[in-house]
Design a protein around this motif. Structure first.
Motif, PDB file in Angstrom:
ATOM      1  N   VAL A  43       6.226   3.779  20.061  1.00  0.00           N
ATOM      2  CA  VAL A  43       6.066   1.802  18.753  1.00  0.00           C
ATOM      3  C   VAL A  43       7.321   2.037  17.465  1.00  0.00           C
ATOM      4  CG1 VAL A  43       4.148   0.262  17.644  1.00  0.00           C
ATOM      5  CG2 VAL A  43       3.474   1.840  19.556  1.00  0.00           C
ATOM      6  N   LEU A  44       7.980   0.732  18.155  1.00  0.00           N
ATOM      7  CA  LEU A  44       9.005   0.208  17.597  1.00  0.00           C
ATOM      8  C   LEU A  44       7.856  -0.450  16.243  1.00  0.00           C
ATOM      9  CD1 LEU A  44      11.830  -0.748  19.512  1.00  0.00           C
ATOM     10  CD2 LEU A  44      10.778   1.855  19.257  1.00  0.00           C
ATOM     11  N   ALA A  45       7.644  -0.225  15.140  1.00  0.00           N
ATOM     12  CA  ALA A  45       7.104  -1.667  14.346  1.00  0.00           C
ATOM     13  C   ALA A  45       8.074  -1.938  13.532  1.00  0.00           C
ATOM     14  CB  ALA A  45       5.833  -0.628  13.257  1.00  0.00           C
ATOM     15  N   VAL A  46       8.295  -3.501  13.667  1.00  0.00           N
ATOM     16  CA  VAL A  46       9.003  -3.827  12.804  1.00  0.00           C
ATOM     17  C   VAL A  46       9.157  -5.689  12.633  1.00  0.00           C
ATOM     18  CG1 VAL A  46      11.038  -2.977  14.507  1.00  0.00           C
ATOM     19  CG2 VAL A  46      10.222  -4.833  15.276  1.00  0.00           C
ATOM     20  N   ARG A  47       9.321  -6.205  11.612  1.00  0.00           N
ATOM     21  CA  ARG A  47      10.250  -7.608  11.110  1.00  0.00           C
ATOM     22  C   ARG A  47       9.896  -8.369  11.738  1.00  0.00           C
ATOM     23  NH1 ARG A  47      12.179  -8.562   5.553  1.00  0.00           N
ATOM     24  NH2 ARG A  47      13.765  -8.067   6.953  1.00  0.00           N
TER      25      ARG A  47
END
Length: 305
Positions: A43-47
């Motif tokens: 999971v790429l947790a990005v703004r």
């Protein structure tokens, strides 16, 4: 311990779930790319979710069939952190790896949406809250790890001023504030490990990339950017090499809780990832506990340990 560890040494990650913050670029992207190639669900947790989707597409282009998804997360907003944690808890019954990688560096004086000094709020408090809100998805997962990315710069700030965490009384130093946030990352890691030791399957580990060629230095002083550019081959390494300490901390079966990984080269600037030492201050259990209490009070997040 293998002193020439590379991405080829990352063991099979099939069946593992990894959440990586700030994974659309730099160290986070390179770590996510390797984990996905080894079979992890990442999971790429990005703004910026558009950038996150483009990063996910680059990973799946390199590894067709890779399981990569994107989660919106703005560490400068506790509301966003809580929303992201809630969505991840709904989606993921288990988390094997939480890599607290996202960060800002040497920014001008500013605050998060909750009024925290920007570098401390983003680099430490946002990740503190996220970890606390997700930890119960990890505690019973054998081999699970919380990996927090610190920096050599933690030595710049000799201590954390708990009476002025937000730099409201002192003349603001973007370098000092960054150093404080990176020291906080280490004190958080060591205290988290103390609290989990013997009570959970999860361990807490820290890493630093040395000097890596990423976008993070964009707010550095002109002279620093110029020196890094001029001496780049000598003092820094590409982002994929900079990601190796994080990957080793996250996946090497020989890693133990409370350890710290960084490059083995001169002054830890570059090189193969090995276990390294952090400052004496980072190991002060009294300061760790005091920072933990302050972080709980500021974020409103308590841990299930």
């Amino acid at each position: 311990m293998n002193d020439k560890w590379t991405a080829e040494d990352v063991p099979d990650q099939q069946g593992r779930v990894a959440v990586v913050t700030g994974a659309n670029t730099g160290i986070g992207f390179e770590a996510a790319k390797v984990l996905a190639a080894r079979g992890a669900s990442v999971v790429l947790a990005v703004r910026d979710t558009d950038k996150g989707k483009r990063a996910a597409n680059r990973i799946t282009a390199a590894t067709p069939g890779a399981d990569v998804t994107v989660q919106h997360l703005d560490l400068t907003s506790l509301d966003s952190v809580r929303a992201a944690a809630g969505e991840l808890r709904t989606r993921l019954p288990r988390i094997d790896l939480l890599i607290n990688n996202a960060g800002v560096m040497y920014t001008p004086k500013g605050t998060t949406r909750d009024g925290f000094e920007l570098q401390l709020g983003t680099n430490h408090l946002g990740h503190f809250a996220l970890t606390g809100l997700l930890l119960d998805r990890m505690l019973t997962v054998e081999g699970s790890r919380v990996v927090t990315v610190s920096s050599m710069a933690h030595r710049i700030q000799a201590s954390i001023d708990l009476d002025d965490l937000q730099w409201e009384r002192r003349p603001y130093s973007r370098v000092g504030a960054y150093g404080q946030s990176k020291l906080a990352n280490l004190e958080f890691t060591y205290q988290l490990q103390r609290r989990m030791a013997g009570k959970a399957s999860t361990i807490a580990v820290a890493a630093h990339p040395g000097i890596a060629s990423t976008e993070l230095i964009r707010n550095s002083a002109f002279v620093v950017r110029t020196l890094i550019k001029a001496f780049n081959p000598l003092i820094s390494q590409p982002a994929d090499r900079g990601a190796l300490p994080t990957l080793r901390a996250a996946t090497d079966p020989g890693v133990r809780g409370g350890e710290y990984y960084g490059p083995r080269g001169f002054q830890e600037l570059k090189g193969y990832p090995v276990r390294v030492r952090s400052s004496e201050q980072s190991h002060d259990p009294t300061m760790q506990r005091r920072l933990w209490t302050a972080s709980e009070e500021l974020t409103g997040v308590t841990f299930p340990i």
